[in-house]
Design an enzyme around this catalytic site. Sequence first.
Site, PDB file in Angstrom:
ATOM      1  N   ASP A  42       0.839  -1.199   0.000  1.00  0.00           N
ATOM      2  CA  ASP A  42       0.000   0.000   0.000  1.00  0.00           C
ATOM      3  C   ASP A  42       0.877   1.253   0.000  1.00  0.00           C
ATOM      4  O   ASP A  42       2.063   1.198   0.334  1.00  0.00           O
ATOM      5  CB  ASP A  42      -0.890   0.023   1.252  1.00  0.00           C
ATOM      6  N   VAL A  43       0.253   2.374  -0.369  1.00  0.00           N
ATOM      7  CA  VAL A  43       0.960   3.656  -0.428  1.00  0.00           C
ATOM      8  C   VAL A  43       1.686   3.947   0.894  1.00  0.00           C
ATOM      9  O   VAL A  43       2.836   4.381   0.916  1.00  0.00           O
ATOM     10  CB  VAL A  43      -0.046   4.798  -0.719  1.00  0.00           C
TER      11      VAL A  43
END
Length: 500
Positions: free
Chosen positions: A299-300
């Site tokens: 994920d970011v």
Amino acid sequence: MSSILNQELIEKIIKLCSIKSLYICFTCILRYSNFRHIFKVNDHNDLWSYCQNHLSNEILLNILKKIFTNDENKLCQSCLDLLNVEYMMIKVKEIADHVSTMFSIDEFQLHIYQPFIITLRHLYFSKLFELNPEDVITVKDVIKTFIIIPIEKAIQAQHSTKGNHVIVLNFDHHQSKIECESLMETCHRNVSSPKRFKSSSTINHAALFRLFETSNNRILELFELIPIKTICTLDVSVCREPIYIAGRYLKLSRNLSQTPWFVDDGNRFKSSVQEKIFSGINAYIKYNDIKFSSSGREDVDVRMLGTGRPFMIEIFNPQWSNNNNNNIIAKIKEYINQMHQDVKVRDLQFVSRNESQKLLKQGEQEKSKTYQAICCIDRSFTEADMIILNSVKDLVICQTTPIRVLHRRTLSDRHRTVHSISARPINVDELINPEWKEFLSQMFVISIVTEAGTYIKEFVHSDFGRTRPNISSLLGNCRADIISLDVLEVKLDWPPMIGD
Ligand SMILES: [Zn+2]
């Protein structure tokens, strides 16, 4: 196959050509007399001395008489002078000029395309000499044999069927289409033939073979070759096979996605791991297209630490002026690692396509992952909590599709295994935000090894009970949340570790 030239056949060839008033060149006479090993000599001069040693003077004289006629404008009606030494050497120079302005090449493949008229005439003369066209060595093969060494010398590169560069020679002749159409028309009018070529109007090498097969010998009576007075044109192009570069990347930011995404209604392009890795490629390699793939993604807000995540880049029609592969890889790596603070690459190397994509996919779907998470509960984290978590061994959990991915994944229950957890209290210097100091006793760090595809965040905070069991339930139904997450290891032995 006999090593002695078939003098009888040579005489027959010369005689039949005279009757038909068709001129064919020295090389074509040898070609139709069908001694393949002659054309392994790789050089016109060798070919000539070979013939002096193996042909009687009478035959040689006969051939020479045929070749050196008074008419200087005569063009071989079989190869259309493609096998003429002078023509070939002019073309070698053209090829070398074209290639050297664009590329620096180590090894090359050679692809030759000849016009249909050459095939037509190959079939015509084979029939005239009562030979099986499949047994006669082709113009293309002779060009290849004679042109490879001069090209190698001219561009200082080696010919190899595995060469990364492909030199494409596209020979064409402006009368090719007219003659092929004329042949088809003659056949359709005069030769009763199977449907297969009556219905088809497309000219290709196979269709020409069929026309000659089905017409028997009538084609020699019915069809006349167009007298050709001009040589073929040549179009040279060079392309490269795609190259594949693999490596592992580290993502040190919690504000960077793996692939580009647009913000502000698609007006602004948000930077990404992919883009930062491409910047190093762009600095040293020109290409037509480029593609990034990796063994899964984070994920970011998740960092990728440890040995990094395996990835591969496909580069289509790449061009670079540096011959030293290792050097260019080192330069690309250095560029990326110096230009970007939040993305680092390691184990960068050239790979072959075959294995790579399979291994990447396998790593994404099958291999276990190691994560490190900072967690927080609504009470103090105790020694007893630590013992509970550390005793987890191959715990099977059920995860209903997390709410945060519901918009792109179908709703289902999936079982995943948490192989092990190692928990410990957090140190002050590990706090992301110093203001959280007052919650220090409630926070702890876990290292967790799980099966591929496990949702870690949900395993910690339970996702409103959608993941069962979870950290919260294991610790007696306290409230638990995750503060930060890092991937420590993507277990995959590919690409090979270089140790840099
Ligand atoms: Zn010829």
